[in-house]
Write a protein that holds these residues in place. Structure first.
Motif, PDB file in Angstrom:
ATOM      1  N   ARG A  71     -13.371 -11.486   3.418  1.00 16.98           N
ATOM      2  CA  ARG A  71     -13.110 -12.531   2.428  1.00 16.98           C
ATOM      3  C   ARG A  71     -13.832 -12.227   1.117  1.00 16.98           C
ATOM      4  NH1 ARG A  71     -13.682 -16.148   7.220  1.00 16.98           N
ATOM      5  NH2 ARG A  71     -11.590 -17.005   7.621  1.00 16.98           N
ATOM      6  N   LEU A  72     -15.100 -11.877   1.228  1.00 21.34           N
ATOM      7  CA  LEU A  72     -15.850 -11.552   0.022  1.00 21.34           C
ATOM      8  C   LEU A  72     -15.264 -10.332  -0.670  1.00 21.34           C
ATOM      9  CD1 LEU A  72     -18.174 -11.987  -1.911  1.00 21.34           C
ATOM     10  CD2 LEU A  72     -19.666 -10.759  -0.323  1.00 21.34           C
ATOM     11  N   ALA A  73     -14.888  -9.317   0.107  1.00 21.54           N
ATOM     12  CA  ALA A  73     -14.271  -8.122  -0.469  1.00 21.54           C
ATOM     13  C   ALA A  73     -12.969  -8.475  -1.188  1.00 21.54           C
ATOM     14  CB  ALA A  73     -13.997  -7.092   0.624  1.00 21.54           C
ATOM     15  N   ALA A  74     -12.186  -9.382  -0.623  1.00 19.94           N
ATOM     16  CA  ALA A  74     -10.926  -9.785  -1.258  1.00 19.94           C
ATOM     17  C   ALA A  74     -11.180 -10.470  -2.591  1.00 19.94           C
ATOM     18  CB  ALA A  74     -10.144 -10.711  -0.330  1.00 19.94           C
ATOM     19  N   SER A 119      -4.261  -8.319   3.436  1.00 16.54           N
ATOM     20  CA  SER A 119      -3.303  -9.422   3.440  1.00 16.54           C
ATOM     21  C   SER A 119      -3.638 -10.439   2.360  1.00 16.54           C
ATOM     22  CB  SER A 119      -3.288 -10.102   4.813  1.00 16.54           C
ATOM     23  OG  SER A 119      -2.460 -11.252   4.804  1.00 16.54           O
ATOM     24  N   VAL A 120      -4.919 -10.825   2.265  1.00 13.92           N
ATOM     25  CA  VAL A 120      -5.319 -11.817   1.265  1.00 13.92           C
ATOM     26  C   VAL A 120      -5.112 -11.275  -0.150  1.00 13.92           C
ATOM     27  CG1 VAL A 120      -7.285 -13.074   0.281  1.00 13.92           C
ATOM     28  CG2 VAL A 120      -6.934 -13.040   2.757  1.00 13.92           C
ATOM     29  N   VAL A 121      -5.577 -10.055  -0.404  1.00 11.46           N
ATOM     30  CA  VAL A 121      -5.476  -9.489  -1.762  1.00 11.46           C
ATOM     31  C   VAL A 121      -4.025  -9.402  -2.221  1.00 11.46           C
ATOM     32  CG1 VAL A 121      -5.780  -7.388  -3.138  1.00 11.46           C
ATOM     33  CG2 VAL A 121      -7.646  -8.208  -1.684  1.00 11.46           C
ATOM     34  N   PHE A 122      -3.182  -8.778  -1.438  1.00 14.06           N
ATOM     35  CA  PHE A 122      -1.823  -8.529  -1.907  1.00 14.06           C
ATOM     36  C   PHE A 122      -0.943  -9.775  -1.839  1.00 14.06           C
ATOM     37  CE2 PHE A 122      -3.355  -4.227  -1.087  1.00 14.06           C
ATOM     38  CZ  PHE A 122      -2.951  -3.600  -2.265  1.00 14.06           C
ATOM     39  N   THR A 123      -1.235 -10.688  -0.925  1.00 13.31           N
ATOM     40  CA  THR A 123      -0.477 -11.939  -0.902  1.00 13.31           C
ATOM     41  C   THR A 123      -0.818 -12.793  -2.115  1.00 13.31           C
ATOM     42  OG1 THR A 123      -0.428 -11.910   1.522  1.00 13.31           O
ATOM     43  CG2 THR A 123       0.119 -13.978   0.438  1.00 13.31           C
TER      44      THR A 123
END
Length: 211
Positions: A71-74, A119-123
């Protein structure tokens, strides 16, 4: 009020800098010895020297730390996409080279949850307009997403994706994790928490009502 003032756009030097200012020890305190996922009061922060000595039973489980790190990386990656004005396909490899090793050390893990991270980044990037349309009605009248700091904006967008698309992740986990990220990384965590509370009541009403 809860809405912070507008922030000035960052200027990225040729060598990637740290994604944002971070108080010494703040990240380790949150990830290593705060098992309830909640932000840590300043008075509760241990000395930096004690961070690496936390007993294993006081540490959050390895799988939880991997998900938290993702999460933090995203959020850091989304911040860098904005600050550098480069596509995620370039920023993600740069992030892995320059910042991921430190993140792994801080979380005391061998890897992040890669599927969750990508998933989080690209979504977020693919559905940014739709996400912002869900968040903006929760802001002060007349405010847009551009008025928010990028830390707060990235945290809210990432949390929105989890609240909407990852029903198996408890709503309180999403709220507390992204509030903690905002606190750790210099954002307005009270504002982020307030918006996520309202957003959660829109997207996860039954779960929120159940307590």
């Amino acid at each position: 009020g809860l809405i912070p003032g507008a922030r000035t756009r960052a200027v990225m030097p040729p060598v990637p800098p740290s994604p944002w200012p971070q108080p010494p020890g703040a990240l380790k305190c949150w990830t290593m010895i705060n098992p309830d996922h909640s932000p840590i009061d300043e008075d509760d922060r241990p000395d930096d020297a004690s961070l690496g000595e936390a007993p294993e039973e006081e540490r959050r489980p390895l799988s939880v730390r991997r998900r938290s790190a993702s999460r933090l990386a995203a959020v850091q990656t989304l911040f860098q996409v904005w600050a550098s004005e480069r596509p995620a396909t370039e920023v993600v490899p740069s992030f892995r080279n320059h910042f991921l090793p430190t993140l792994l050390t801080d979380f005391d893990i061998d890897r992040i949850d890669e599927d969750h991270y990508t998933s989080v980044v690209f979504t977020v990037l693919d559905r940014r307009e739709d996400i912002d349309a869900m968040i903006m009605p929760l802001l002060k009248d007349g405010w847009t997403m551009d008025r928010l700091s990028e830390v707060d904006r990235s945290a809210l967008r990432a949390a929105c994706i989890e609240l909407q698309s990852l029903a198996h992740v408890p709503v309180r986990t999403v709220m507390n994790e992204y509030t903690a990220i905002a606190e750790t990384c210099g954002g307005d965590y009270a504002f982020v928490n307030a918006v996520l509370d309202r957003l959660s009541r829109d997207l996860r009403k039954a779960e929120m009502d159940a307590g």
